[in-house]
Design a protein around this motif. Structure first.
Motif, PDB file in Angstrom:
ATOM      1  N   ARG A   1     -12.248  18.933 -10.212  1.00 10.22           N
ATOM      2  CA  ARG A   1     -12.225  17.667  -9.475  1.00 10.22           C
ATOM      3  C   ARG A   1     -12.222  16.530 -10.482  1.00 10.22           C
ATOM      4  NH1 ARG A   1     -10.052  19.160  -5.292  1.00 10.22           N
ATOM      5  NH2 ARG A   1      -9.551  20.722  -6.814  1.00 10.22           N
TER       6      ARG A   1
ATOM      7  N   ASP B   1      -8.104  14.589   0.307  1.00 13.04           N
ATOM      8  CA  ASP B   1      -8.291  15.356  -0.929  1.00 13.04           C
ATOM      9  C   ASP B   1      -9.027  14.523  -1.971  1.00 13.04           C
ATOM     10  OD1 ASP B   1      -6.591  17.522   0.005  1.00 13.04           O
ATOM     11  OD2 ASP B   1      -4.890  16.181  -0.378  1.00 13.04           O
ATOM     12  N   ALA B   2      -8.942  13.190  -1.814  1.00 11.68           N
ATOM     13  CA  ALA B   2      -9.487  12.269  -2.804  1.00 11.68           C
ATOM     14  C   ALA B   2      -9.894  10.980  -2.104  1.00 11.68           C
ATOM     15  CB  ALA B   2      -8.444  11.965  -3.874  1.00 11.68           C
TER      16      ALA B   2
ATOM     17  N   ILE C   1      -5.294  10.649   0.512  1.00 17.05           N
ATOM     18  CA  ILE C   1      -6.240   9.681  -0.046  1.00 17.05           C
ATOM     19  C   ILE C   1      -6.986   8.955   1.068  1.00 17.05           C
ATOM     20  CG2 ILE C   1      -6.481   7.631  -1.513  1.00 17.05           C
ATOM     21  CD1 ILE C   1      -5.215   9.786  -3.131  1.00 17.05           C
TER      22      ILE C   1
ATOM     23  N   ILE D   1      -0.956  14.374  -1.928  1.00 17.98           N
ATOM     24  CA  ILE D   1      -2.403  14.245  -2.061  1.00 17.98           C
ATOM     25  C   ILE D   1      -2.867  13.235  -1.021  1.00 17.98           C
ATOM     26  CG2 ILE D   1      -4.284  13.542  -3.577  1.00 17.98           C
ATOM     27  CD1 ILE D   1      -2.473  14.461  -5.928  1.00 17.98           C
TER      28      ILE D   1
ATOM     29  N   HIS E   1     -21.131  16.046 -11.150  1.00 16.63           N
ATOM     30  CA  HIS E   1     -19.739  16.453 -11.411  1.00 16.63           C
ATOM     31  C   HIS E   1     -19.719  17.849 -12.028  1.00 16.63           C
ATOM     32  CE1 HIS E   1     -15.667  15.620 -13.503  1.00 16.63           C
ATOM     33  NE2 HIS E   1     -15.498  16.220 -12.359  1.00 16.63           N
TER      34      HIS E   1
ATOM     35  N   LEU F   1     -14.094  16.675  -3.308  1.00 11.54           N
ATOM     36  CA  LEU F   1     -13.025  15.682  -3.376  1.00 11.54           C
ATOM     37  C   LEU F   1     -12.881  15.121  -4.785  1.00 11.54           C
ATOM     38  CD1 LEU F   1     -13.890  13.679  -0.131  1.00 11.54           C
ATOM     39  CD2 LEU F   1     -12.309  15.610  -0.380  1.00 11.54           C
ATOM     40  N   HIS F   2     -11.680  14.638  -5.092  1.00 13.21           N
ATOM     41  CA  HIS F   2     -11.450  13.850  -6.295  1.00 13.21           C
ATOM     42  C   HIS F   2     -11.961  12.440  -5.998  1.00 13.21           C
ATOM     43  CE1 HIS F   2      -8.864  16.941  -8.014  1.00 13.21           C
ATOM     44  NE2 HIS F   2      -8.235  17.003  -6.847  1.00 13.21           N
ATOM     45  N   VAL F   3     -12.386  11.706  -7.049  1.00  8.63           N
ATOM     46  CA  VAL F   3     -12.999  10.390  -6.844  1.00  8.63           C
ATOM     47  C   VAL F   3     -12.451   9.377  -7.845  1.00  8.63           C
ATOM     48  CG1 VAL F   3     -15.170   9.109  -6.839  1.00  8.63           C
ATOM     49  CG2 VAL F   3     -15.146  11.489  -6.053  1.00  8.63           C
TER      50      VAL F   3
END
Length: 160
Positions: free
Chosen positions: A113, A63-64, A7, A5, A108, A86-88
């Motif tokens: 995600r 990705d995050a 970051i 992943i 959201h 993106l993931h947060v």
């Protein structure tokens, strides 16, 4: 897991550097992008560097993201990241105002995600014991609590 992943960290102050160090210990993660208002402070890092969080979100190979900026920036950056898919992870607090937290919740939409907030003291033995005592009713009905934390100092500039 075959794919790491990727970051991005937005904000490399004391907490951002702590997140950097911790993320580096997770084999499934790879830090690929960094952003800070102090470009000179990022010279020691080899990852892609961006002059703003927005630029990292829009142009970084991530990705995050981990948001470690002043509080008022948390929601706008998180919303922008969610729009990009993106993931947060947000350093506490999620927001200063409840209305801003609502903006984030409304943004959201893609539940695949992950959006999360760091609450690092939640599992600290001291705070767990405090919760146990309060929850037990041993102290009766709590009307007010005042807590002074003395192990760190934050200047007025931090709060402005």
């Amino acid at each position: 897991m075959d794919k790491k992943i990727k970051i991005g960290i937005i904000g490399l102050g004391a907490m951002g550097k702590g997140h950097y160090k911790n993320i580096k210990t997770v084999p499934e993660f790879e830090i690929t992008a960094l952003s800070d208002i102090n470009m000179d402070g990022m010279k020691e890092y080899n990852e892609a560097k961006f002059t703003s969080g927005e630029e990292l979100i829009n142009k970084g190979d991530v990705d995050a993201i981990v948001i470690v900026t002043p509080h008022f920036d948390h929601v706008p950056l998180a919303v922008a990241a969610l729009k990009r898919g993106l993931h947060v992870l947000i350093e506490k607090p999620v927001s200063v105002q409840m209305k801003d937290a609502k903006v984030l919740l409304d943004a959201h939409k893609d539940k695949s995600r992950v959006v999360a907030c760091v609450f690092n003291n939640r599992t600290s033995p001291v705070y767990m014991k405090m919760r146990e005592i309060v929850s037990s009713g041993e102290l009766g009905a709590i009307q007010r609590v005042n807590m002074t934390v003395t192990q760190w100092f934050r200047s007025d500039a931090y709060f402005k």
